[in-house]
Design a protein around this motif. Structure first.
Motif, short mmCIF file in Angstrom:
data_model
loop_
_atom_site.label_atom_id
_atom_site.label_comp_id
_atom_site.label_asym_id
_atom_site.label_seq_id
_atom_site.Cartn_x
_atom_site.Cartn_y
_atom_site.Cartn_z
N GLY A 233 0.83 -1.19 0.00
CA GLY A 233 0.00 0.00 0.00
C GLY A 233 0.86 1.24 0.00
N ILE A 234 0.20 2.37 0.08
CA ILE A 234 0.89 3.65 0.09
C ILE A 234 0.84 4.24 1.49
CG2 ILE A 234 1.01 5.96 -0.94
CD1 ILE A 234 1.49 3.57 -2.89
N MET A 235 2.02 4.53 2.05
CA MET A 235 2.13 5.11 3.38
C MET A 235 2.38 6.61 3.24
SD MET A 235 2.12 4.63 6.67
CE MET A 235 2.38 2.88 7.00
N GLU A 236 1.46 7.38 3.79
CA GLU A 236 1.56 8.84 3.66
C GLU A 236 1.91 9.49 5.00
OE1 GLU A 236 -1.06 12.77 2.32
OE2 GLU A 236 -2.00 10.78 2.34
N MET A 374 -9.55 -4.21 4.02
CA MET A 374 -8.83 -4.24 2.75
C MET A 374 -9.11 -3.00 1.88
SD MET A 374 -10.91 -7.22 0.71
CE MET A 374 -10.71 -8.47 1.97
N THR A 375 -10.14 -2.22 2.20
CA THR A 375 -10.39 -0.98 1.45
C THR A 375 -10.31 0.26 2.33
OG1 THR A 375 -12.78 -1.20 1.78
CG2 THR A 375 -11.86 -2.12 -0.26
N ALA A 376 -10.16 0.09 3.63
CA ALA A 376 -10.10 1.23 4.55
C ALA A 376 -8.65 1.47 4.97
CB ALA A 376 -10.96 0.96 5.77
N PRO A 377 -8.30 2.70 5.29
CA PRO A 377 -6.92 2.98 5.67
C PRO A 377 -6.53 2.35 6.99
CG PRO A 377 -8.29 4.91 6.06
CD PRO A 377 -9.14 3.92 5.32
N GLY A 378 -5.23 2.13 7.15
CA GLY A 378 -4.66 1.74 8.43
C GLY A 378 -3.83 2.90 8.92
N PHE A 379 -3.42 2.86 10.20
CA PHE A 379 -2.71 4.00 10.76
C PHE A 379 -1.46 3.56 11.53
CE2 PHE A 379 -7.08 5.25 10.14
CZ PHE A 379 -6.96 6.51 9.56
N ILE A 418 -16.94 -2.68 -4.26
CA ILE A 418 -16.25 -1.81 -3.29
C ILE A 418 -14.73 -1.86 -3.51
CG2 ILE A 418 -16.09 -3.50 -1.40
CD1 ILE A 418 -16.70 -1.19 0.53
N LEU A 419 -14.21 -3.03 -3.92
CA LEU A 419 -12.78 -3.13 -4.23
C LEU A 419 -12.44 -2.24 -5.43
CD1 LEU A 419 -12.33 -6.99 -3.80
CD2 LEU A 419 -11.25 -5.23 -2.37
N ARG A 420 -13.30 -2.30 -6.44
CA ARG A 420 -13.07 -1.50 -7.65
C ARG A 420 -13.14 0.00 -7.32
NH1 ARG A 420 -16.62 -3.80 -10.34
NH2 ARG A 420 -18.33 -2.33 -9.99
N ASP A 421 -14.09 0.39 -6.50
CA ASP A 421 -14.25 1.80 -6.14
C ASP A 421 -13.03 2.34 -5.40
OD1 ASP A 421 -16.73 1.74 -7.30
OD2 ASP A 421 -17.86 1.63 -5.41
N VAL A 454 -1.68 9.78 15.62
CA VAL A 454 -1.46 9.24 14.28
C VAL A 454 -0.18 9.83 13.69
CG1 VAL A 454 -2.36 9.10 11.93
CG2 VAL A 454 -3.91 8.80 13.87
N VAL A 455 0.71 8.96 13.22
CA VAL A 455 1.98 9.36 12.61
C VAL A 455 1.88 9.36 11.09
CG1 VAL A 455 4.43 8.74 12.37
CG2 VAL A 455 3.28 8.49 14.59
N ALA A 456 1.21 8.35 10.54
CA ALA A 456 1.07 8.23 9.09
C ALA A 456 -0.13 7.37 8.76
CB ALA A 456 2.34 7.64 8.48
N LYS A 457 -0.61 7.49 7.52
CA LYS A 457 -1.77 6.73 7.07
C LYS A 457 -1.36 5.76 5.97
CE LYS A 457 -5.07 8.58 4.42
NZ LYS A 457 -6.26 9.36 4.01
N PHE A 458 -1.83 4.52 6.08
CA PHE A 458 -1.53 3.47 5.11
C PHE A 458 -2.78 3.17 4.30
CE2 PHE A 458 -1.58 -1.01 3.88
CZ PHE A 458 -0.35 -1.17 3.27
N THR A 459 -2.68 3.26 2.96
CA THR A 459 -3.82 2.96 2.09
C THR A 459 -3.54 1.67 1.32
OG1 THR A 459 -4.27 5.32 1.82
CG2 THR A 459 -5.28 3.81 0.23
N PRO A 460 -4.30 0.58 1.58
CA PRO A 460 -4.04 -0.70 0.89
C PRO A 460 -4.28 -0.58 -0.62
CG PRO A 460 -5.51 -0.99 2.77
CD PRO A 460 -5.43 0.48 2.52
N LYS A 461 -3.43 -1.28 -1.40
CA LYS A 461 -3.58 -1.30 -2.85
C LYS A 461 -3.56 -2.71 -3.43
CE LYS A 461 -4.31 2.93 -3.65
NZ LYS A 461 -5.67 3.28 -4.12
#
Length: 473
Positions: A233-236, A374-379, A418-421, A454-461
């Motif tokens: 995923g992408i960690m921001e 799997m579609t919601a961010p992690g922290f 929801i995965l596609r969205d 919260v230090v950073a947000k992880f978005t699953p891809k």
């Protein structure tokens, strides 16, 4: 055709909860030539006059168990504390009654010192998932849980966000090549990994633990079933983080979630049975049976639990090392935290055993990862050390649907939509792990803003899970 009677049917007849229900179900499963109505009638008759069935070929075991149960006296059990201390709770409005009731029972144990309920809490066995319990000189196997040492592990790479989207096929190839999932699955022959954990002397503690070593070796570096995953995923980082030495920006990251596989589950089952035999609690609290830390059995479980935790960590280390080599990337930061475990900590100036069943350690400055779905961010979070929460936070979003409910109420079409969205590619997973089965992670994070920063947000891809939806073995 098999006689269709389930545990609910038997409870409605008035048979007491616990092992007696299991005995009745076993009798029913053998059919014995009875129709459903005839079997129900027999169960009623045994309940009303068990002494008439002591020598019966089919129902004697049930009759004896009922007689023994009727002769039990309150003094045969360890008394619960009927005026327990209150426990702290976060996001209580969104926590189901079953989890609250389990926590209330846990607070009544004579060894309980303090408790807390996290905002992702839901009903489990013994201590609720999302429950934190501090005890005096006692360890509760079901307060730790079945998947001992289950954990999150994160690697943040020196790979910018754009590189992922330009090379998604490569990431998918490496994810498939370097992970393996599902109950019972493992590696064999030349594909087995080696790790120092296999040399841990605790494997020689007793024959029971020693017999787990070969299976542990086979499953080393694999992930389990259920909600376990390996994902890119992408960690921001919205701003520079001086502690991790990572500048503001978006990076590719690997996040893994799994535990101690079959070894941990077997240890949990073995020592829970022993605890129930050693620690006779009333029916309502029986799954909270505990072992004295000064006893040999208590020390055995403590050592086995720590071995399972070390083994779970080794599994993650192997996965992350494989992926690092495959990508040829430099790791900017690694963070790992575990739940389903017990720690020796100081509470009100005394040493206690803190059980975190589905709860993340969140002491002052302690790093942790709290995933959504799997579609919601992690922290990526840093603990605030909130004493009322016993230095803990949630371990995820938490389920709002049971696995059975999810399978009944969610369609493949809805899940794919929801995965596609959300632009998520999924490899494996059953409907029981659909995003809709989980609570709103943002709501959960809001409920615990006093517990973590919260230090950073992880978005699953790109997400991989067991393709059969299996639970842990």
């Amino acid at each position: 055709m098999k006689t269709q009677i389930n545990g609910t049917d038997i409870l409605e007849l008035g048979l007491p909860e616990g092992k007696i229900i299991g005995i009745a179900l076993k009798i029913n499963s053998k059919r014995n030539g009875f129709t459903r109505d005839e079997m129900i009638t027999n169960f009623k008759n045994v309940l009303e006059a068990p002494e008439n069935y002591i020598d019966d070929k089919i129902f004697s075991k049930l009759a004896v168990a009922l007689i023994e149960k009727s002769n039990e006296k309150p003094e045969d059990f360890i008394a619960l504390n009927e005026t327990p201390n209150a426990y702290s709770a976060y996001g209580l409005d969104h926590i189901e009654d079953g989890a609250r009731k389990q926590m209330e029972v846990a607070m009544k144990l004579p060894v309980t010192v303090a408790g807390a309920l996290m905002p992702d809490a839901h009903q489990g066995y013994g201590l609720p998932i999302g429950g934190v319990l501090a005890t005096k000189n006692a360890i509760i196997p079901y307060g730790v849980g079945v998947d001992i040492g289950c954990r999150m592990a994160l690697s943040v790479y020196d790979i910018p966000e754009d590189f992922y989207f330009e090379n998604e096929a490569k990431f998918k190839k490496e994810l498939i090549a370097n992970s393996i999932f599902g109950a019972g699955h493992g590696f064999h022959g030349q594909y087995r990994s080696d790790h120092a954990v296999l040399e841990n002397e605790t494997f020689n503690m007793n024959p029971f633990v020693k017999n787990l070593k070969d299976k542990a070796w086979s499953q080393l570096g694999s992930s389990g079933g259920g909600n376990h995953f390996v994902e890119f995923g992408i960690m921001e980082f919205a701003k520079d983080d001086a502690v991790l030495n990572i500048p503001k920006g978006k990076y590719v990251a690997l996040l893994t979630h799994s535990g101690s596989r079959g070894m941990g589950a077997t240890i949990a089952g073995h020592y829970t049975k022993i605890a129930k035999d050693e620690c006779k609690l009333p029916e309502v609290a029986k799954n909270l049976a505990y072992l004295d830390m000064n006893s040999q059995l208590g020390q055995e479980y403590w050592l086995a639990m720590n071995l399972a935790g070390d083994y779970a960590s080794a599994c993650h280390e192997i996965i992350h090392n494989k992926m690092e080599r495959a990508l040829g990337a430099t790791i900017l930061a690694k963070v790992e935290n575990h739940h389903n475990f017990a720690w020796k900590e100081i509470w009100n100036d005394e040493e206690v055993i803190v059980h975190r069943k589905g709860a993340t350690p969140a002491g002052k400055g302690v790093m942790g990862i709290i995933p959504g779905s799997m579609t919601a961010p992690g922290f990526l979070v840093r603990g605030k050390g909130e004493e009322n929460a016993i230095n803990s936070a949630s371990h995820g979003a938490g389920r709002q649907m049971s696995r059975t409910q999810a399978i009944k109420n969610i369609t493949q079409t809805e899940m794919k939509s929801i995965l596609r969205d959300h632009g998520v590619t999924l490899i494996g997973a059953g409907l029981d792990e659909a995003p809709m089965a989980y609570k709103d992670i943002n709501q959960v994070m809001e409920a615990q803003k006093d517990l973590v920063d919260v230090v950073a947000k992880f978005t699953p891809k790109l997400v991989r899970m067991a393709d059969d939806g299996s639970k842990e073995d």
